[in-house]
Scaffold this motif. Sequence first.
Motif, PDB file in Angstrom:
ATOM      1  N   ASN A  94       0.814  -1.222   0.000  1.00  0.00           N
ATOM      2  CA  ASN A  94       0.000   0.000   0.000  1.00  0.00           C
ATOM      3  C   ASN A  94       0.844   1.267   0.000  1.00  0.00           C
ATOM      4  O   ASN A  94       0.378   2.319  -0.431  1.00  0.00           O
ATOM      5  CB  ASN A  94      -0.959   0.006   1.193  1.00  0.00           C
ATOM      6  CG  ASN A  94      -2.185  -0.848   0.917  1.00  0.00           C
ATOM      7  OD1 ASN A  94      -2.458  -1.194  -0.241  1.00  0.00           O
ATOM      8  ND2 ASN A  94      -2.924  -1.182   1.952  1.00  0.00           N
TER       9      ASN A  94
ATOM     10  N   ARG B  52      -8.683 -10.616   4.086  1.00  0.00           N
ATOM     11  CA  ARG B  52      -8.064  -9.425   4.661  1.00  0.00           C
ATOM     12  C   ARG B  52      -7.304  -8.640   3.583  1.00  0.00           C
ATOM     13  O   ARG B  52      -7.419  -7.415   3.475  1.00  0.00           O
ATOM     14  CB  ARG B  52      -7.092  -9.885   5.759  1.00  0.00           C
ATOM     15  CG  ARG B  52      -6.650  -8.733   6.517  1.00  0.00           C
ATOM     16  CD  ARG B  52      -5.969  -8.982   7.793  1.00  0.00           C
ATOM     17  NE  ARG B  52      -5.191  -7.779   7.964  1.00  0.00           N
ATOM     18  CZ  ARG B  52      -3.974  -7.735   8.422  1.00  0.00           C
ATOM     19  NH1 ARG B  52      -3.383  -8.837   8.817  1.00  0.00           N
ATOM     20  NH2 ARG B  52      -3.349  -6.600   8.523  1.00  0.00           N
TER      21      ARG B  52
ATOM     22  N   LYS C 181      -9.714  -6.788   1.396  1.00  0.00           N
ATOM     23  CA  LYS C 181     -10.328  -5.603   2.015  1.00  0.00           C
ATOM     24  C   LYS C 181      -9.336  -4.450   2.152  1.00  0.00           C
ATOM     25  O   LYS C 181      -9.683  -3.295   1.984  1.00  0.00           O
ATOM     26  CB  LYS C 181     -10.840  -5.968   3.417  1.00  0.00           C
ATOM     27  CG  LYS C 181     -12.039  -6.891   3.379  1.00  0.00           C
ATOM     28  CD  LYS C 181     -13.181  -6.354   4.248  1.00  0.00           C
ATOM     29  CE  LYS C 181     -14.489  -7.020   3.908  1.00  0.00           C
ATOM     30  NZ  LYS C 181     -14.728  -8.244   4.665  1.00  0.00           N
ATOM     31  N   GLU C 182      -8.072  -4.760   2.463  1.00  0.00           N
ATOM     32  CA  GLU C 182      -7.152  -3.685   2.842  1.00  0.00           C
ATOM     33  C   GLU C 182      -6.282  -3.170   1.692  1.00  0.00           C
ATOM     34  O   GLU C 182      -5.658  -2.126   1.807  1.00  0.00           O
ATOM     35  CB  GLU C 182      -6.250  -4.161   3.992  1.00  0.00           C
ATOM     36  CG  GLU C 182      -7.064  -4.395   5.244  1.00  0.00           C
ATOM     37  CD  GLU C 182      -6.229  -4.789   6.449  1.00  0.00           C
ATOM     38  OE1 GLU C 182      -5.024  -4.493   6.484  1.00  0.00           O
ATOM     39  OE2 GLU C 182      -6.811  -5.407   7.361  1.00  0.00           O
TER      40      GLU C 182
END
Length: 520
Positions: free
Chosen positions: A425, A445, A448-449
Motif C-alpha cells: 500500500n 483481509r 479488504k485492505e
Amino acid sequence: QAQAQASGVSTADYPMNHEAISNPPDTANFVDNEFVPSKTSQWIDLRDPATNNLVTRVPQSTEEELKAAVESAQKAFPAWRATSIMHKQQVMFKLASLVRENMDRLAASITLEQGKTFADAKGDVLRGLQVVETACGITTQLTGEVIEVAKDMETRSYREPLGVVAAICPFNFPAMIPLWSIPLATVTGNTLILKPSERDPGAAMILAELCKKAGFPDGVVNIVHGSAKTVDFIIDDPAIKAISFVGSNKAGEYIFTRGSAQGKRVQANLGAKNHAAVLPDANKNHALNSIAGAAFGAAGQRCMALSTLVMVGDTKDWLPELAERAKALKINGGFEPDADLGPLISPESKKRVEGLIASAEQEGATILLDGRGQKPEKYPNGNWVGPTIITNVKPNMKCYTEEIFGPVLVCLNVETIDEAIALINDNPYGNGAAIFTRSGATATRFQKEMEAGQLGINVPIPVPLPMFSFTGNKKSVAGTGASNFYGKDGLRFYTQWKTVTSLWRAEDAVATKASVNMPR
Ligand code: NAD
C-alpha cells in the motif's frame, strides 16, 4: 505483397517470420473508410524488435491530415447517431466475427511489430475481441430509466453520445487496447479518431479494414498516426469531446491535465508496479508457475505484469526453485514455436532495463538470475533481455521505485502479512496486486485492505473480463480515476445523460395565473 501488408490495405497475411522485408512500405492513415498515404516529410522508422529490420515507416501526420480526419468524424456523426441501435448491433456482430476470422493475421502483425510471441499475440487479440462481443449486448446495456414522478408526469433519462471522441494507445497491446475503445465508442453513437502507438500500428490498421468490412459508414472510425504533436492536436481540437488514453504516467498525466483544462472528458490508465504476496501456506507449485509466467511473459511489457514479489516468512527459501522456472523460459523470435518471451520493444528500452538492473547491483541488491547479454542464436540483433531476478531489494532502490517494463522480477522479504500489506500500500502505483495463499481469512483481509484496482487471489494477472471494468487505482490512473475503461463505466464514459420530464394532461387549461414558484 509485403508492401500491401504493412500499409494495411490488403487482405494478404503478414509474413509469419522475421525475414527482412524488401522495400518496406509506409503506413497510411485511415480516413473516411479509405487508406490515405501521408504527405508528411517526417517519418518514424518501425523496426522488428527481434531483428531491428525495418518493417514500415509511420507518418508524423500533417495538421491538414489530422483536420481531415476530424472533419470526416464530424460529418459522420449526425447520421451515425441517428442509426438504429439494432443496426449498430449488427455491425458489432459482424466486427466480432471478422476479428475472430482474422485473429492469426492480427496476431502476426503484433508479433512482427511488437515482438511478443505469436501465442501471446493471439491472447492480445482475444481480450480485445471479448470487448467487441460484449458490446453486441448494447440493446440491453444502453437502456435509460423512467418513472412516473407525479400524476400524468414522468421523468425519463436517455444516454446520448458525446460526438467525436479520440483514443490514444500504447505499444504493449496493439489490438486489445484499440478494442477497448473502438466498439464502445461507436456502438454508443460516437465517431472516433484513434491514434495507435507509432511503434506498432499494424494491428490497428487491420482493425480499420475490418471496421469498414463490418459496415461502419465512412468517417465513423478514423485512424491517424504520429507522436506527441499528433496528441497535442487531439487535445486541442475543439471538435473532439473526449479522450481515452492508455500509456505511461509522463504522457498520461500531461494529456489528462491539458485535456481536462480544455473541458474534455479524459480517461487515462497509466503505469504500474504490481506486487504478488506469497504466503507460506500457498500452493507452492501454482504460486511459482504463476509468478514466473506473469513476471516474464510478454517480456514483462504488460501493465498487469507481476513485477514485484513480496515473500512472506519462509517463502524466501523458494527462490532457487523460482529461478529454475525462470531459467527454463526461452527467449526467441516470437514466431518461433519454442519462444516463451520475445524481445523488448526497442534498443532504448533494452538499455533502460539493463540500466535499472545495474542500478540495483550498485545499490546493494543481489542479481540472482541475470538476463543481460542473453540472445537467441538466430536473432543476434534483437532487443533481448532474458528473465532476471533481483533479490534483497529495499523499497528505496531505483529498481523498486520505477516501473521497469521488462522481464525483471524484484523481490523483497517481509515476515508477516501485515508488513506485506503495508509495503504494497505504500507503493504509489495501484494497478493490480495478487496474493497466493490457501487461507480464506488471509485472502479476505488482503482483499479488504489492499489499495489496488485489480486483485488476484491465487490468480496472477487479474485483468477483468469486459462485463466488468479495468479499475486501476492511485498513480495508475490520472485524476480521480472516475472513468474506467470498458464495462458499465466504459459506456458511461462514452455517453451523457439527458433527463426529460413531461406532463401530458387533458385538463391543463384550468389555472388562470402563471405560477412563479419552483415546481414541486
Ligand atoms: P507512452 O506513454 O510512451 O505512449 C502511449 C501513447 O502516448 C502513444 O500513442 C504515444 O504516441 C503517446 N505519447 C508518448 N509520449 C507522449 C508525450 N510526451 N506527449 C503526448 N503523447 C505522448 O506509453 P507506452 O510506452 O506506449 O506504453 C507503456 C506504458 O503504458 C507503461 O507505463 C504501462 O504500464 C502503461 N500501460 C497501462 C495500462 C493500463 O491499463 N493501466 C495498459 C497498458 C499499458
